[in-house]
Structure formats: structure tokens, C-alpha cells
Design a protein around this motif. Structure first.
Motif, PDB file in Angstrom:
ATOM      1  N   ALA A   1       0.831  -1.205   0.000  1.00 54.22           N
ATOM      2  CA  ALA A   1       0.000   0.000   0.000  1.00 54.22           C
ATOM      3  C   ALA A   1       0.872   1.264   0.000  1.00 54.22           C
ATOM      4  CB  ALA A   1      -0.931  -0.009   1.211  1.00 54.22           C
ATOM      5  N   VAL A   2       1.914   1.264   0.827  1.00 50.91           N
ATOM      6  CA  VAL A   2       2.776   2.449   0.897  1.00 50.91           C
ATOM      7  C   VAL A   2       3.562   2.625  -0.399  1.00 50.91           C
ATOM      8  CG1 VAL A   2       4.738   3.486   2.090  1.00 50.91           C
ATOM      9  CG2 VAL A   2       2.935   2.361   3.404  1.00 50.91           C
ATOM     10  N   ARG A   3       4.017   1.529  -0.958  1.00 49.24           N
ATOM     11  CA  ARG A   3       4.765   1.627  -2.224  1.00 49.24           C
ATOM     12  C   ARG A   3       3.884   2.189  -3.332  1.00 49.24           C
ATOM     13  NH1 ARG A   3       6.256  -3.192  -2.496  1.00 49.24           N
ATOM     14  NH2 ARG A   3       4.847  -4.059  -4.070  1.00 49.24           N
ATOM     15  N   GLU A   4       2.673   1.719  -3.428  1.00 50.39           N
ATOM     16  CA  GLU A   4       1.764   2.217  -4.453  1.00 50.39           C
ATOM     17  C   GLU A   4       1.425   3.690  -4.213  1.00 50.39           C
ATOM     18  OE1 GLU A   4      -1.488  -0.501  -4.278  1.00 50.39           O
ATOM     19  OE2 GLU A   4      -0.568  -1.919  -5.705  1.00 50.39           O
ATOM     20  N   TRP A   5       1.315   4.070  -2.933  1.00 51.60           N
ATOM     21  CA  TRP A   5       1.039   5.477  -2.616  1.00 51.60           C
ATOM     22  C   TRP A   5       2.210   6.354  -3.055  1.00 51.60           C
ATOM     23  CZ3 TRP A   5       3.327   7.944   2.013  1.00 51.60           C
ATOM     24  CH2 TRP A   5       2.976   9.295   2.109  1.00 51.60           C
ATOM     25  N   ARG A   6       3.417   5.935  -2.733  1.00 51.86           N
ATOM     26  CA  ARG A   6       4.583   6.719  -3.116  1.00 51.86           C
ATOM     27  C   ARG A   6       4.724   6.808  -4.634  1.00 51.86           C
ATOM     28  NH1 ARG A   6       8.771   7.843   0.323  1.00 51.86           N
ATOM     29  NH2 ARG A   6       9.409   9.064  -1.492  1.00 51.86           N
ATOM     30  N   GLU A   7       4.399   5.710  -5.321  1.00 51.99           N
ATOM     31  CA  GLU A   7       4.456   5.730  -6.787  1.00 51.99           C
ATOM     32  C   GLU A   7       3.429   6.700  -7.353  1.00 51.99           C
ATOM     33  OE1 GLU A   7       3.864   1.664  -7.793  1.00 51.99           O
ATOM     34  OE2 GLU A   7       5.950   1.072  -7.410  1.00 51.99           O
ATOM     35  N   ALA A   8       2.236   6.739  -6.737  1.00 52.17           N
ATOM     36  CA  ALA A   8       1.197   7.668  -7.196  1.00 52.17           C
ATOM     37  C   ALA A   8       1.635   9.118  -6.980  1.00 52.17           C
ATOM     38  CB  ALA A   8      -0.111   7.383  -6.461  1.00 52.17           C
ATOM     39  N   VAL A   9       2.280   9.407  -5.845  1.00 53.28           N
ATOM     40  CA  VAL A   9       2.767  10.765  -5.581  1.00 53.28           C
ATOM     41  C   VAL A   9       3.855  11.139  -6.578  1.00 53.28           C
ATOM     42  CG1 VAL A   9       3.934  12.245  -3.911  1.00 53.28           C
ATOM     43  CG2 VAL A   9       2.143  10.660  -3.144  1.00 53.28           C
ATOM     44  N   THR A  10       4.766  10.217  -6.837  1.00 48.41           N
ATOM     45  CA  THR A  10       5.836  10.471  -7.806  1.00 48.41           C
ATOM     46  C   THR A  10       5.269  10.772  -9.179  1.00 48.41           C
ATOM     47  OG1 THR A  10       7.364   9.042  -6.590  1.00 48.41           O
ATOM     48  CG2 THR A  10       7.875   9.474  -8.905  1.00 48.41           C
ATOM     49  N   ALA A  11       4.247  10.026  -9.582  1.00 52.98           N
ATOM     50  CA  ALA A  11       3.627  10.267 -10.891  1.00 52.98           C
ATOM     51  C   ALA A  11       2.933  11.627 -10.920  1.00 52.98           C
ATOM     52  CB  ALA A  11       2.624   9.156 -11.194  1.00 52.98           C
ATOM     53  N   ALA A  12       2.358  12.036  -9.778  1.00 54.14           N
ATOM     54  CA  ALA A  12       1.632  13.310  -9.736  1.00 54.14           C
ATOM     55  C   ALA A  12       2.555  14.510  -9.877  1.00 54.14           C
ATOM     56  CB  ALA A  12       0.832  13.406  -8.436  1.00 54.14           C
ATOM     57  N   VAL A  13       3.811  14.397  -9.387  1.00 55.21           N
ATOM     58  CA  VAL A  13       4.728  15.544  -9.444  1.00 55.21           C
ATOM     59  C   VAL A  13       5.669  15.468 -10.647  1.00 55.21           C
ATOM     60  CG1 VAL A  13       4.653  15.710  -6.925  1.00 55.21           C
ATOM     61  CG2 VAL A  13       6.533  14.458  -8.016  1.00 55.21           C
ATOM     62  N   ALA A  14       5.504  14.442 -11.461  1.00 57.37           N
ATOM     63  CA  ALA A  14       6.460  14.227 -12.564  1.00 57.37           C
ATOM     64  C   ALA A  14       6.503  15.409 -13.527  1.00 57.37           C
ATOM     65  CB  ALA A  14       6.100  12.939 -13.308  1.00 57.37           C
ATOM     66  N   THR A  15       5.397  16.107 -13.658  1.00 60.18           N
ATOM     67  CA  THR A  15       5.351  17.218 -14.616  1.00 60.18           C
ATOM     68  C   THR A  15       5.677  18.561 -13.969  1.00 60.18           C
ATOM     69  OG1 THR A  15       2.985  17.490 -14.217  1.00 60.18           O
ATOM     70  CG2 THR A  15       3.630  16.020 -16.013  1.00 60.18           C
TER      71      THR A  15
ATOM     72  N   VAL B   1       6.506  16.163  -0.790  1.00 59.00           N
ATOM     73  CA  VAL B   1       5.035  16.181  -0.846  1.00 59.00           C
ATOM     74  C   VAL B   1       4.474  15.088   0.053  1.00 59.00           C
ATOM     75  CG1 VAL B   1       3.030  15.788  -2.329  1.00 59.00           C
ATOM     76  CG2 VAL B   1       4.920  17.236  -3.128  1.00 59.00           C
ATOM     77  N   ALA B   2       5.085  13.884   0.034  1.00 59.26           N
ATOM     78  CA  ALA B   2       4.619  12.785   0.877  1.00 59.26           C
ATOM     79  C   ALA B   2       4.736  13.146   2.352  1.00 59.26           C
ATOM     80  CB  ALA B   2       5.417  11.514   0.573  1.00 59.26           C
ATOM     81  N   ALA B   3       5.848  13.791   2.731  1.00 56.63           N
ATOM     82  CA  ALA B   3       6.012  14.204   4.122  1.00 56.63           C
ATOM     83  C   ALA B   3       4.946  15.199   4.521  1.00 56.63           C
ATOM     84  CB  ALA B   3       7.412  14.792   4.313  1.00 56.63           C
ATOM     85  N   ALA B   4       4.656  16.149   3.626  1.00 51.85           N
ATOM     86  CA  ALA B   4       3.616  17.128   3.918  1.00 51.85           C
ATOM     87  C   ALA B   4       2.259  16.460   4.064  1.00 51.85           C
ATOM     88  CB  ALA B   4       3.588  18.178   2.811  1.00 51.85           C
ATOM     89  N   ALA B   5       1.994  15.442   3.230  1.00 50.43           N
ATOM     90  CA  ALA B   5       0.701  14.754   3.263  1.00 50.43           C
ATOM     91  C   ALA B   5       0.496  14.009   4.571  1.00 50.43           C
ATOM     92  CB  ALA B   5       0.591  13.784   2.083  1.00 50.43           C
ATOM     93  N   THR B   6       1.577  13.543   5.191  1.00 49.64           N
ATOM     94  CA  THR B   6       1.449  12.825   6.456  1.00 49.64           C
ATOM     95  C   THR B   6       1.399  13.743   7.651  1.00 49.64           C
ATOM     96  OG1 THR B   6       3.846  12.548   6.630  1.00 49.64           O
ATOM     97  CG2 THR B   6       2.608  10.788   5.546  1.00 49.64           C
TER      98      THR B   6
END
Length: 528
Positions: A426-440, A455-460
């Protein structure tokens, strides 16, 4: 011998005709579809009843309807070593069934029939359960079946013996002076009597010295079980012997069987047994229908309870994440180390990021590495919360399936989930989703993985991380909120996955309501 049964029962012309073959065929199909997969109280009895009814319909009632002139089926049943095979051979006057001292002797059932009756047995289901032996010593009008022992040490023999009882129009219970108190055959005999099967009792191998007291005790026992009208035959003990008994030893039993075998009397026995069986059959069918409804209701409740079982664990995990508990401890400590004065992320944390472009480029690697380290701490903290949540959810599901006050209703029990693996996924998929969101969202201050970690740190809920994201991106367009939403969704999915193996097991459990079975039973009532 005690009182004779009324074997001259005549067919009442005013009686309604027997149910049509197609009604019985439809009914048999509905009974076959009935399922009792959950181990509810009484489920074992219902499964046995289902098999009993199927045997009764397929082995006796439907064949009897299709071939009303078939001989009446007399089943010799009882305890192991009671001498059933020897009795059959002695009545017939020939070795038609193997007899011996080894137990159990009768492995494959034998049904003996007169040559004139043999054609009527052809294609009957009974011939699939027993070997047919044709001999002119068998009273015409009867098919005498030597059944396996009801108390056999071999489970298949016991099962087959019980099935063959359902095929009987008349059951002759054979026991001995030393075995007549055995519980299993008597219980079966009582059940047969309650379902309308004509019964008789043979007390075999009775020593002369105890004949009178044993006979008196047996009659008392029969009367107490409601079998007082069943005929009783006493056969004295002849000691060790091989082969047939002397003709005079079985003369009374043979004469009674020949009396039953007279064509009109045989039809009377068959008709009486069949007629009395319809009422008990309807009661059994309604019991199956009620049991089927109970199974459907319990299955729905179990499925619903399984789905709801992780609710409390989900609520606790989501509350912990919303309250920022994943940011406590190591993540906060790491943030203070990298964002305090002189730390690589200090310019972003303090909002003083307006530095020379060259300086920013030279420090990008340091800042990105610091953000990545923060992201690792956040990842580990979230995994701990999710792992504990999954374990809590799994425990709740297991408790729903196996409450303390009763055994689990489904076996085998599903294998538990791997809480650590689910949390990590679950955490790996979450981090991958965040990485994809900031890719641009390329920026000079951080590389892509560094920005995603921030961004992940801010989200937590890491204090100050959200301000750092804003310092890098300006208005972030909801990136932090999106990342937080992704985290909550992945967390709930992981905790609810604890119910997955159980729900998958339930998906393979089939149970149908008893509605159609009741409809068929009603048709049976109208026609019988």
C-alpha cells in the motif's frame, strides 16, 4: 412368533393416484440442488437427510412409480455377525450370499430374486447398489437384499447399509441374543418404522437356556420403542456350523415371507409402505427447505459481518493518519535536522529560497537527498500504522468467523493475510502515485524524487513540510491534498484486504433458498 402385520392391505380405489413421474423428477432435482455448506447447528443432520431423501426418491419411489409390478424389496439388515447371509441362504435353500466368520463378510450387497421377477428389476437403481442373484427358491414377488452391517467397521459399508434401507418396502432386522441391545440398529429400525417401512425382527442364535428371558426382554424393548406390532422370529442357536441352517429352523420365517410374497399381499405391503412414506417425506422436504433458508440467511450474515469486521480498524488507521501520527517520532526528528538553520532544506523551510541560480543548482543534490531521507522515515512510519491496522482488521474478521460461543461455520479456515506485505504494498503504491503526480512539476530546488518525498512528508503531517512545498511550487494546485487523499484510500484498501481471503472463500460457498423446494413439495401434496 408375535403378532403378524396386516400384509393383506388392499389398495383403496378412492385413493388419489401417485405423483406423476415428472413431478418426482423435478422434486429430486430440487433436493439435489439443496446445499448445506455452513456448519450450522444441525447441518450435519440436514446433509444426511438430503442424501436419505435422494436415495428414497431415486431408489424406491421413482422406480416404484415407473415399475409398479416390481417385487417388494425386503432388506435383511442389522448388526455385524448377526447371520444375515446365512438366513438368506437358508430361506432360499442355496448359497446365494457369501457367509463366514470373518467380519464384515458381506462387502458387496446381494439381492436375491425369483426368475419371474428378474425382468422387473432390470434397469432399476437397486441393481447399481447390489449384485442380483436369480434363484427359484426366492418367494415370487419378493426381492430379498442382504445388506452390509449398520455397525460395520468400514464407513462405506455403514453408508451403503443406510442407503439400502431407503430402498426397502419391508425391513427385517436381524440380531442375536448377545447383540440385540446395540443402539445403532435399533435407532435405525425405529426411524424406519416412523417413516412407514414395514418391519420385522429376527432374534438369531438364541441359546435354549436364555430363550424365555431374552424373548421377554426383547418384546419389552420393542414395545417401548413403538414396535410392539412388528413380528418377532426366534431362531435357536445351533452352535458352530457352516452352510445352511436346517429347514425347520427357518421354516416360520420362510413361511411368513412366502405369505408376504403372494402377489396381492406384496402389492399391499408396497402400497402401504409407499403411502405411509409420503407424509414423512413431506415433513423431511420441509425440513430441508427450512434448513436451506437458514443457510442462505447465515451465509448473507456471515458475508456482511466479514465485510464490516475491519470497520473499526479502518476508522482507527484513518484517524491516526489524519491526526498526523505518522509524522511523530523519527520523521519529525529528521525534519528538524534537515530543515533547521544550516540544514539543506532550511532555505525552503524558512522561505528564503531566493538564492543565486548557480548556488541552487549546486545544492539540488543535497536538498534532494535530504528530502529523500525524510521520505524514507515517513514511509516507515506509515507502514507501521498500516501493518498494525491490517493485523487488527484480520483479528476482527477471524473473530467474526470463529466466535467464542460456537465453532467456525466454514472449513477449512482461510489462511491469514501477510500484514507486513499488505502494508508495504500500500505504501509503495502510494509513493508511486505521488511520484507520478509531481512528474510534470520540474523545479530547480529539488529533483523529481526529492519533490515527491517532500510532498509525501507534507501529506502525512510533517510540520513545515507543507510550507516547503509551497516555497518550491508556489500554490501547489492541491498536490499535498491529493497525496493525502491517496494515502487514506490506500490505507483503507490495505486494512479491508484483511477480509479478502474470507470473502474469496465465501464466494465459493453455494447456498440456495428453499423456495423452489417448497413449491415442489406443494405439488407433491396435491398429487399424492
Amino acid at each position: 412368533m408375535t403378532a403378524q402385520p396386516d400384509v393383506t392391505d388392499e389398495v383403496d380405489p378412492a385413493e388419489a393416484p401417485a405423483p406423476r413421474a415428472e413431478v418426482l423428477a423435478d422434486l429430486e432435482a430440487e433436493v439435489a440442488r439443496a446445499r448445506f455448506p455452513l456448519d450450522l447447528p444441525g447441518a450435519g443432520d440436514l446433509r444426511a437427510l438430503r442424501e436419505q431423501v435422494l436415495t428414497q426418491l431415486g431408489t424406491r419411489l421413482r422406480p416404484r412409480l415407473a415399475q409398479p409390478t416390481a417385487p417388494a424389496v425386503v432388506v435383511l439388515g442389522g448388526s455385524s455377525g448377526a447371520g444375515k447371509s446365512t438366513l438368506l441362504n437358508s430361506v432360499v435353500g442355496a448359497e446365494v450370499s457369501a457367509a463366514g466368520v470373518l467380519r464384515p463378510t458381506t462387502r458387496r450387497p446381494v439381492v436375491a430374486v425369483h426368475p419371474a421377477d428378474a425382468p422387473a428389476l432390470e434397469g432399476q437403481p437397486l441393481t447399481e447398489l447390489a449384485d442380483v442373484v436369480v434363484h427359484d427358491g426366492v418367494p415370487e414377488g419378493l426381492a430379498i437384499l442382504d445388506a452390509p452391517d449398520l455397525d460395520s467397521v468400514h464407513a462405506p459399508n455403514r453408508t451403503l447399509g443406510a442407503r439400502l434401507l431407503e430402498a426397502a418396502d419391508l425391513w427385517v432386522f436381524v440380531t442375536t441374543a448377545s447383540r440385540y441391545g446395540d443402539a445403532i440398529p435399533w435407532r435405525t429400525l425405529t426411524e424406519a418404522e416412523s417413516r412407514g417401512i414395514t418391519t420385522a425382527v429376527v432374534l438369531n442364535r438364541v441359546p435354549a437356556g436364555v430363550l424365555a428371558p431374552v424373548r421377554a426382554d426383547l418384546l419389552t424393548r420393542m414395545d417401548g420403542l413403538g414396535l410392539g406390532s412388528a413380528p418377532l422370529f426366534l431362531i435357536p442357536d445351533v452352535g458352530p456350523h457352516e452352510g445352511l441352517l436346517a429347514a425347520d429352523r427357518v421354516a416360520e420365517l420362510g413361511a411368513w415371507l412366502r405369505l408376504v410374497a403372494r402377489r396381492q399381499q406384496s402389492v399391499g405391503v408396497v402400497r402401504r409402505t409407499t403411502r405411509r412414506g409420503w407424509a414423512s417425506l413431506r415433513e423431511e422436504l420441509f425440513a430441508l427447505a427450512t434448513g436451506a433458508d437458514d443457510q442462505v440467511e447465515a451465509l448473507a450474515a456471515l458475508r456482511s459481518g466479514t465485510e464490516r469486521a475491519p470497520d473499526a480498524a479502518v476508522t482507527a488507521v484513518l484517524r491516526a493518519l489524519r491526526e498526523g501520527r505518522a509524522a511523530l517520532g523519527a520523521p519529525t526528528t529528521r525534519w528538524l535536522a534537515v530543515a533547521s538553520t544550516g540544514g539543506p532544506l532550511a532555505p525552503l523551510a524558512t522561505g528564503t529560497g531566493r538564492l543565486r541560480a548557480g548556488w541552487r543548482r549546486r545544492a539540488t543534490a543535497d536538498r534532494s537527498a535530504a528530502a529523500a531521507g525524510l521520505g524514507e522515515e515517513v514511509t516507515a512510519a506509515v507502514e507501521v500504522i498500516l501493518r498494525d491496522g491490517v493485523r487488527s482488521g484480520a483479528a476482527a474478521v477471524a473473530a467474526a468467523w470463529d466466535p467464542a460461543d460456537r465453532p467456525a461455520p466454514v472449513h477449512p479456515r482461510p489462511s491469514p493475510v501477510d500484514a507486513a506485505a499488505l502494508a508495504a504494498l500500500a505504501v509503495r503504491e502510494w509513493r508511486e502515485a505521488v511520484t507520478a503526480a509531481v512528474a510534470t512539476r520540474a523545479v530547480a530546488a529539488l529533483d523529481g524524487p526529492g519533490l515527491a518525498a517532500l510532498v509525501a512528508a507534507a501529506a502525512t503531517g510533517v510540520s513545515g513540510a507543507g510550507d516547503a512545498v509551497a516555497a518550491v511550487l508556489g500554490p501547489d494546485g492541491g498536490l499535498v491534498d491529493t497525496a493525502r487523499g491517496e494515502l487514506l484510500a490506500r490505507a483503507e484498501e490495505a486494512v479491508r484486504a484483511a477480509a479478502g481471503p474470507y470473502l474469496e472463500t465465501l464466494a465459493g460457498v453455494e447456498a440456495a433458498p428453499g423456495t423452489d423446494l417448497r413449491v415442489r413439495t406443494a405439488e407433491l401434496r396435491e398429487l399424492a
